[in-house]
Each structure stands twice: as C-alpha cells, then as structure tokens.
Design an enzyme around this catalytic site. Structure first.
Site, short mmCIF file in Angstrom:
data_model
loop_
_atom_site.label_atom_id
_atom_site.label_comp_id
_atom_site.label_asym_id
_atom_site.label_seq_id
_atom_site.Cartn_x
_atom_site.Cartn_y
_atom_site.Cartn_z
N THR A 14 -9.97 -11.32 -1.40
CA THR A 14 -10.48 -10.11 -0.75
C THR A 14 -9.47 -8.99 -0.97
O THR A 14 -9.48 -8.35 -2.00
CB THR A 14 -10.77 -10.36 0.75
OG1 THR A 14 -9.62 -10.96 1.37
CG2 THR A 14 -11.96 -11.29 0.92
N LYS A 63 -6.41 -17.94 -0.68
CA LYS A 63 -6.53 -16.50 -0.51
C LYS A 63 -6.09 -16.18 0.90
O LYS A 63 -6.20 -16.98 1.83
CB LYS A 63 -7.96 -16.01 -0.76
CG LYS A 63 -9.03 -16.50 0.20
CD LYS A 63 -9.15 -15.83 1.53
CE LYS A 63 -9.26 -14.33 1.42
NZ LYS A 63 -9.35 -13.71 2.82
N THR A 73 -7.40 -16.85 9.02
CA THR A 73 -7.58 -15.77 8.07
C THR A 73 -7.09 -16.10 6.68
O THR A 73 -6.44 -15.31 6.04
CB THR A 73 -6.92 -14.50 8.54
OG1 THR A 73 -7.06 -14.46 9.94
CG2 THR A 73 -7.59 -13.30 7.95
N GLU A 126 -0.98 -7.67 3.71
CA GLU A 126 -1.53 -6.37 3.33
C GLU A 126 -0.48 -5.27 3.47
O GLU A 126 0.04 -5.01 4.56
CB GLU A 126 -2.75 -6.06 4.20
CG GLU A 126 -3.93 -6.94 3.82
CD GLU A 126 -5.07 -6.88 4.81
OE1 GLU A 126 -6.19 -7.23 4.42
OE2 GLU A 126 -4.83 -6.50 5.97
N ASN A 167 -6.34 -1.48 6.38
CA ASN A 167 -7.22 -1.98 7.42
C ASN A 167 -8.03 -0.87 8.10
O ASN A 167 -9.07 -1.14 8.71
CB ASN A 167 -6.41 -2.76 8.46
CG ASN A 167 -6.05 -4.13 7.94
OD1 ASN A 167 -6.89 -5.03 7.92
ND2 ASN A 167 -4.83 -4.28 7.47
N THR A 200 -15.08 -0.08 3.99
CA THR A 200 -15.55 0.88 2.99
C THR A 200 -14.75 0.80 1.71
O THR A 200 -15.07 1.48 0.76
CB THR A 200 -15.45 2.31 3.56
OG1 THR A 200 -14.11 2.56 3.98
CG2 THR A 200 -16.40 2.49 4.71
#
Length: 405
Positions: free
Chosen positions: A155, A181, A192, A278, A400, A405
């Site tokens: 992702t 992942k 997660t 992230e 995040n 989008t």
C-alpha cells in the site's frame, strides 16, 4: 545453534512446492494490486491475526477455511487498495466470493483458500475488476513472479519486504521465505501488516501454529510505527512438506532449528516494516536488560520505541534522554527509578538515574545514522527484551492526511 544462511534471491517461491504471481487488476491504483500464492500440494498452515476488535471480512473467511480443513491450505489470494473492512454482510459475502472464484480458477476446494485484503477501510470491494483479475492470475515458480507477488500486496510501502533463509537438517536443506507489507498503523501485538511465509519443511499444522505464535511474539509483536492498529492484518505460514525429511516433532533438535529459522525470517521482515514506517528516515532499536522478567523488558522497550516524543527526538537527532526516562516511567508496573542506565548509540547519558557528561556532537552524529540504538539497563533482574520502531516525521502527517485520495 544451527548455521542459517540467507538465500541469494529471497522470494516467496524459494521453498520447494510454491508458485506465485501478482498483477494489476485495477482495484484502485495503477500499480499491481492482486496477488496469488499457490502450493502444489495440500500444505500445513497456521496464522495469527490482528488484535483489533473490528476484524475484517477476509480474516473471518481465512479463519473459517483453516477451521474447515483442520489447518491445511492450497492457496492464499491477496488484494491491496481496499481493506474490505467494516463493510457489513456484503463485505463478508464478497470475501467468500473471492475465495470461491479463486478455488475454481486453480482447481481446488474453496475451504483450501485463504483470503487477505489491505487498503482503505469502509469502502465496498470493486468486485468486477477483482473477479476479472482473478481470471488473469497465472502463478509460476519463477523469481520474477515471486517479486510481482511482493509488489502486489503493498500500500504505502516504499518497497518490497522479502527475505529467505536455508539450513541443513540431516541430509536435507530446509528453506523458509517470507514476504510482508506494512508501513503505517503498526502497533505492538501485530497489527496493520500482512506477512506470508512459505517453507518446504515437513511439520503438522498444530505444531506449526505453536511455532508461528512464538516467532511472531519475538518479532512482529515487538514493532511499532504510530501506536495504531488495523482491522485486517495477519501473518500466515504454509509448509509444503516437499523436502525429503522426517516430520518435525515438538521439542526435538529439528524443531529447535526450525523455530530459530522461522523467527529469523519473521524478525527480518518486522525490522523492514519498522524501518519503512510512513515518512520514516531511521530505524530505532531499543534493547532493555535488567528487568524482573523478559515480558517486562519487552513492555518497556515497546513503551520507549512507541513514544511520540522519543520518535520525534530521534528524527531531530536530539539525544534527549529525558524523553526516554519519561517513557520508562509510564509502564504499568514498578521499576527502581534510582538504578537506571541509558545509552544512546555508544554514548552513556544516564548512570544510576543520574546524568553523566557525554559528547553531544558525537551523539548527534550517531543519531544521524540509518539505525539508532537505545540501550537501557534497569539493574533489577535477568529479563531482556527488544523492540523496533521508526522516527516520526513531517511526511507521516502528509501521507496520512491524504490516504484516501
């Protein structure tokens, strides 16, 4: 201690008996988003799942498959881009449809197929491209298709996470490979993230489940990125039994060797997830010794690596040991607050809970490296624990803030 060696080309198809592939089905993005792993024979299987109370439809289906077969699988289908979580009865129906169509496509029983999904929560699965995509899945034994499998489950990851090891068991060579992942919403007690492990060892499902649980406790359950947990995630292992060897039995030297190798694979994947948080720029490794038990040491290590203040200090290359001592003090059990040593990199910054002089400039230089190590000695027992995480950066907020989008 056995001699465990990394394989030259790590991949989910490295062990004997497995095929895989990954394609772009058009579920959400322009990159690969649908993956299939197939065992050429009925494989022993085991899985552990997210601790989040809202467990997504794919997890429910996978649990049902393993229960119906008493721990055997032939395949697992994974989609990215859509979590199929909090989608009600329709989401569960869609997950079973994924299972049934995959089973028909590869010629196995529906209950021999596991399902996994990852992505945005609360949106219906786009079933038309998904069903069309399943029909185009053509798994093979090639390393290239193992690579495409690893790409299709991602992702917000910045790259694939793969590892493989092999070791000798008598005259046989056992291989264990893993793909994972995970980048955000990673919290201790395995959430997660998705992890898929293959091996050609001969081991029964019951013992495989026990062994996997122990390996996950020592690896995936010791990482954190942001303190959040998700609805979908699991670690699933399949053992093809394709190597000519005696079946691994509990408590034997063969079991000890397999446990060590499986833990090594899980730990490498866990570290890769933590490092790829992230927006992250650094991996944080915390080692805690001198606790009254290993469990308490792990709890303290997780508390430190999960602290937003510690994570931002690491990002800022600030050797602020006050953030660390504050995190230790927040654990739900007593510690001797007068006997704590803290070391950041090679710099001892606290001795017996008293500040000591250290080279600030050198500490800052060490904290600029890709891996920042924090070492804590509680001087209260023999317990030892580790945890892994990442720094907290401006980019985490950017990623995040616009995830859907």
């Amino acid at each position: 201690m056995i001699d465990i060696m990394a394989t030259q080309k790590p991949g989910i198809v490295s062990p004997k008996g497995f095929q895989a592939c990954g394609i772009h089905a058009g579920l959400k993005r322009k990159r690969k988003d649908l993956a299939l792993l197939v065992c050429e024979r009925l494989a022993s299987a085991a899985a552990v799942y997210t601790t989040n109370h809202f467990q997504a439809a794919p997890i429910q289906v996978t649990k049902a498959s393993l229960a119906e077969t008493n721990g055997y699988l032939r395949a697992v289908l994974i989609n990215s881009g859509n979590a199929n979580a909090c989608t009600g009865e329709q989401g569960l129906k869609d997950a079973y449809t994924m299972r049934d169509i995959t089973a028909k496509h590869i010629g196995v029983k529906p209950e021999e197929v596991a399902i996994a999904s990852t992505g945005v929560i609360g949106q219906p699965l786009p079933m038309v491209p998904l069903i069309n995509g399943i029909g185009h899945l053509q798994p093979s034994k090639t390393w290239k298709d193992g690579q495409s499998f690893a790409e299709a489950i991602l992702t917000t990851d910045t790259g694939t996470k793969q590892t493989s090891v092999h070791y000798k068991e008598g005259e046989a060579t056992v291989t264990i490979s893993g793909v994972a992942k995970g980048s955000g919403m990673i919290h201790p007690n395995m959430a997660t993230m998705l992890g898929f492990v293959t091996t050609d060892a001969v081991i029964a499902p019951e013992l495989l489940q026990q062994t996997l649980k122990k390996s996950v406790d020592a690896s995936f359950n010791n990482i954190t990125v942001d303190g959040d947990s998700s609805t979908n995630d699991m670690v699933l292992v399949m053992a093809s039994g394709a190597v000519e060897m005696e079946e691994i039995k509990e408590g034997t030297s063969a079991h000890i060797a397999f446990q060590q190798a499986l833990t090594d694979v899980c730990l490498e994947l866990a570290k890769a997830i933590a490092k790829d948080g992230e927006g992250a720029t650094k991996l944080i490794e915390v080692n805690v010794s001198g606790a009254t038990s290993d469990q308490q040491a792990r709890t303290i290590a997780k508390q430190i690596v999960g602290s937003s203040l510690v994570k931002t200090a690491v990002y800022g290359q600030d050797a602020n040991w006050g953030r660390i001592i504050a995190a230790i003090g927040a654990v739900p059990f007593p510690v001797n607050v007068e006997a704590i040593d803290i070391q950041i990199g090679s710099q001892l910054v606290l001795k017996d809970s008293t500040p000591v002089w250290f080279d600030e400039a050198y500490a800052t230089e060490e904290m600029s490296q890709d891996v920042v190590t924090i070492t804590v000695d509680l001087h209260g027992g023999e317990g030892f624990g580790q945890a892994y995480g990442c720094d907290l950066t401006y980019d985490y907020v950017k990623i995040n803030a616009s995830y859907r989008t």
